[in-house]
Design a protein around this motif. Structure first.
Motif, PDB file in Angstrom:
ATOM      1  N   PRO A  30       6.311  -6.143  -9.764  1.00 55.72           N
ATOM      2  CA  PRO A  30       7.695  -5.970 -10.222  1.00 55.72           C
ATOM      3  C   PRO A  30       8.451  -4.888  -9.452  1.00 55.72           C
ATOM      4  O   PRO A  30       9.661  -5.015  -9.233  1.00 55.72           O
ATOM      5  N   LEU A  31       7.742  -3.839  -9.024  1.00 53.36           N
ATOM      6  CA  LEU A  31       8.402  -2.779  -8.255  1.00 53.36           C
ATOM      7  C   LEU A  31       8.835  -3.300  -6.885  1.00 53.36           C
ATOM      8  O   LEU A  31       9.887  -2.914  -6.371  1.00 53.36           O
ATOM      9  N   MET A  32       8.023  -4.181  -6.303  1.00 51.17           N
ATOM     10  CA  MET A  32       8.386  -4.758  -5.011  1.00 51.17           C
ATOM     11  C   MET A  32       9.584  -5.687  -5.125  1.00 51.17           C
ATOM     12  O   MET A  32      10.317  -5.895  -4.161  1.00 51.17           O
ATOM     13  N   LEU A  33       9.777  -6.242  -6.316  1.00 53.27           N
ATOM     14  CA  LEU A  33      10.905  -7.147  -6.541  1.00 53.27           C
ATOM     15  C   LEU A  33      12.169  -6.412  -6.967  1.00 53.27           C
ATOM     16  O   LEU A  33      13.195  -7.053  -7.210  1.00 53.27           O
ATOM     17  N   PHE A  89       2.450   3.162   0.813  1.00 54.99           N
ATOM     18  CA  PHE A  89       3.512   3.792   1.598  1.00 54.99           C
ATOM     19  C   PHE A  89       4.774   2.938   1.600  1.00 54.99           C
ATOM     20  O   PHE A  89       5.885   3.434   1.364  1.00 54.99           O
ATOM     21  N   ILE A  90       4.614   1.641   1.862  1.00 52.16           N
ATOM     22  CA  ILE A  90       5.780   0.749   1.915  1.00 52.16           C
ATOM     23  C   ILE A  90       6.469   0.691   0.555  1.00 52.16           C
ATOM     24  O   ILE A  90       7.702   0.788   0.458  1.00 52.16           O
ATOM     25  N   LEU A  91       5.674   0.556  -0.507  1.00 52.01           N
ATOM     26  CA  LEU A  91       6.237   0.476  -1.854  1.00 52.01           C
ATOM     27  C   LEU A  91       7.003   1.744  -2.208  1.00 52.01           C
ATOM     28  O   LEU A  91       8.156   1.694  -2.667  1.00 52.01           O
ATOM     29  N   SER A  92       6.377   2.906  -1.979  1.00 47.08           N
ATOM     30  CA  SER A  92       7.025   4.168  -2.326  1.00 47.08           C
ATOM     31  C   SER A  92       8.220   4.455  -1.425  1.00 47.08           C
ATOM     32  O   SER A  92       9.218   5.038  -1.869  1.00 47.08           O
ATOM     33  N   PHE A  93       8.134   4.045  -0.165  1.00 46.77           N
ATOM     34  CA  PHE A  93       9.265   4.218   0.755  1.00 46.77           C
ATOM     35  C   PHE A  93      10.473   3.434   0.253  1.00 46.77           C
ATOM     36  O   PHE A  93      11.603   3.943   0.252  1.00 46.77           O
ATOM     37  N   VAL A  94      10.230   2.197  -0.193  1.00 45.05           N
ATOM     38  CA  VAL A  94      11.320   1.370  -0.707  1.00 45.05           C
ATOM     39  C   VAL A  94      11.922   1.993  -1.967  1.00 45.05           C
ATOM     40  O   VAL A  94      13.146   2.037  -2.133  1.00 45.05           O
ATOM     41  N   VAL A  95      11.056   2.491  -2.856  1.00 47.88           N
ATOM     42  CA  VAL A  95      11.535   3.082  -4.104  1.00 47.88           C
ATOM     43  C   VAL A  95      12.357   4.336  -3.839  1.00 47.88           C
ATOM     44  O   VAL A  95      13.480   4.489  -4.355  1.00 47.88           O
ATOM     45  N   VAL A  96      11.804   5.253  -3.035  1.00 43.42           N
ATOM     46  CA  VAL A  96      12.540   6.491  -2.731  1.00 43.42           C
ATOM     47  C   VAL A  96      13.816   6.165  -1.951  1.00 43.42           C
ATOM     48  O   VAL A  96      14.869   6.773  -2.180  1.00 43.42           O
ATOM     49  N   GLY A  97      13.727   5.202  -1.043  1.00 41.98           N
ATOM     50  CA  GLY A  97      14.913   4.798  -0.300  1.00 41.98           C
ATOM     51  C   GLY A  97      15.987   4.240  -1.211  1.00 41.98           C
ATOM     52  O   GLY A  97      17.185   4.520  -1.027  1.00 41.98           O
ATOM     53  N   ALA A  98      15.591   3.447  -2.212  1.00 39.70           N
ATOM     54  CA  ALA A  98      16.554   2.895  -3.163  1.00 39.70           C
ATOM     55  C   ALA A  98      17.182   3.997  -4.005  1.00 39.70           C
ATOM     56  O   ALA A  98      18.389   3.965  -4.298  1.00 39.70           O
ATOM     57  N   THR A 152      -5.599  -0.425   4.016  1.00 36.02           N
ATOM     58  CA  THR A 152      -4.568  -1.346   3.519  1.00 36.02           C
ATOM     59  C   THR A 152      -3.895  -0.865   2.233  1.00 36.02           C
ATOM     60  O   THR A 152      -2.655  -0.903   2.131  1.00 36.02           O
ATOM     61  N   PRO A 153      -4.647  -0.382   1.231  1.00 38.25           N
ATOM     62  CA  PRO A 153      -3.973   0.116   0.025  1.00 38.25           C
ATOM     63  C   PRO A 153      -3.012   1.270   0.313  1.00 38.25           C
ATOM     64  O   PRO A 153      -1.964   1.387  -0.335  1.00 38.25           O
ATOM     65  N   HIS A 154      -3.351   2.109   1.286  1.00 37.44           N
ATOM     66  CA  HIS A 154      -2.471   3.216   1.642  1.00 37.44           C
ATOM     67  C   HIS A 154      -1.201   2.704   2.328  1.00 37.44           C
ATOM     68  O   HIS A 154      -0.108   3.240   2.094  1.00 37.44           O
ATOM     69  N   PHE A 155      -1.350   1.695   3.177  1.00 29.40           N
ATOM     70  CA  PHE A 155      -0.178   1.110   3.827  1.00 29.40           C
ATOM     71  C   PHE A 155       0.750   0.473   2.794  1.00 29.40           C
ATOM     72  O   PHE A 155       1.969   0.645   2.848  1.00 29.40           O
ATOM     73  N   VAL A 156       0.152  -0.262   1.861  1.00 23.28           N
ATOM     74  CA  VAL A 156       0.945  -0.912   0.816  1.00 23.28           C
ATOM     75  C   VAL A 156       1.633   0.140  -0.057  1.00 23.28           C
ATOM     76  O   VAL A 156       2.818   0.013  -0.389  1.00 23.28           O
TER      77      VAL A 156
END
Length: 213
Positions: free
Chosen positions: A184-187, A58-67, A52-56
């Motif tokens: 905060p990064l997710m927001l 991945f999603i967080l970093s994907f959003v950041v790099v995508g942004a 689960t921490p790896h999935f979270v």
């Protein structure tokens, strides 16, 4: 823009897109397939739950790099001329992006420890500051397209401050709450949207002379 300048700008853009694509792909490679002790459903569920921490991450970093890529794509789309002065600022940003899979994997492997969280948010802070520097360097005459208003430039500069601000806040929160400190990064997408609406740009696309008539 001359044909030679057009080629230079395209090469720089394509190279940047390739680095973003590789970095965003490498994020998932750090999630290793589990090998439970037996093949029971319970063992598989526990093994996946442990990821689960790896999935979270991945999603967080994907959003950041995508942004970061979306902002890079948006800013470079406003250029009408190639500027040699943006090559190295762009390369420094790409260096931070290419480093993201490692810092993301470190944070995902140790999601409740301070130093890995500080290292991860520090990487994002550096990437955000490098992006802001690049935006300031790129969005200046005579290299931007006609019709790009000062208001639009102001919006893009303020949007570029969202990541370093959220990364700094997450790093501070990690001192007491490592793990939840990433909230905060997710927001961040909501923060960017709020900044955009507060500034109220007249147009999101450059206005050509023909359209103005």
């Amino acid at each position: 823009m001359s044909h030679a300048q057009d080629q230079q700008l395209e090469r720089l853009t394509f190279f940047s897109d390739a680095v973003f694509a590789i970095a965003i792909t490498l994020l998932v490679i750090e999630i290793h397939v589990p090998h439970p002790a037996d093949s029971s459903n319970e063992a598989w569920l526990i093994a996946l739950l442990n990821l689960t921490p790896h999935f979270v991450g991945f999603i967080l970093s994907f959003v950041v790099v995508g942004a970061l890529w979306a902002a890079h794509h948006r800013v470079f789309g406003l250029l009408r001329r190639y500027d040699p002065a943006i090559v190295w600022p762009n390369l420094f940003l790409l260096m931070a992006i290419a480093f993201m899979p490692f810092s993301s994997a470190l944070m995902s492997e140790h999601p409740t420890e301070r130093v890995p969280e500080w290292f991860y948010t520090g990487t994002l802070l550096v990437a955000g500051l490098l992006q802001y520097r690049l935006v300031k360097r790129v969005l200046r005459p005579p290299f931007i397209k006609e019709g790009v208003s000062e208001e639009m430039i102001l919006v893009l500069r303020r949007r570029a401050l969202a990541l370093p601000a959220m990364a700094l806040l997450s790093g501070i929160l990690a001192t007491w709450w490592p793990g939840p400190s990433n909230l905060p990064l997710m927001l961040m997408p909501l923060i960017v949207l709020l900044v955009t609406r507060m500034t109220k740009p007249v147009s999101v696309e450059p206005v050509t002379a023909t359209e103005a008539e």
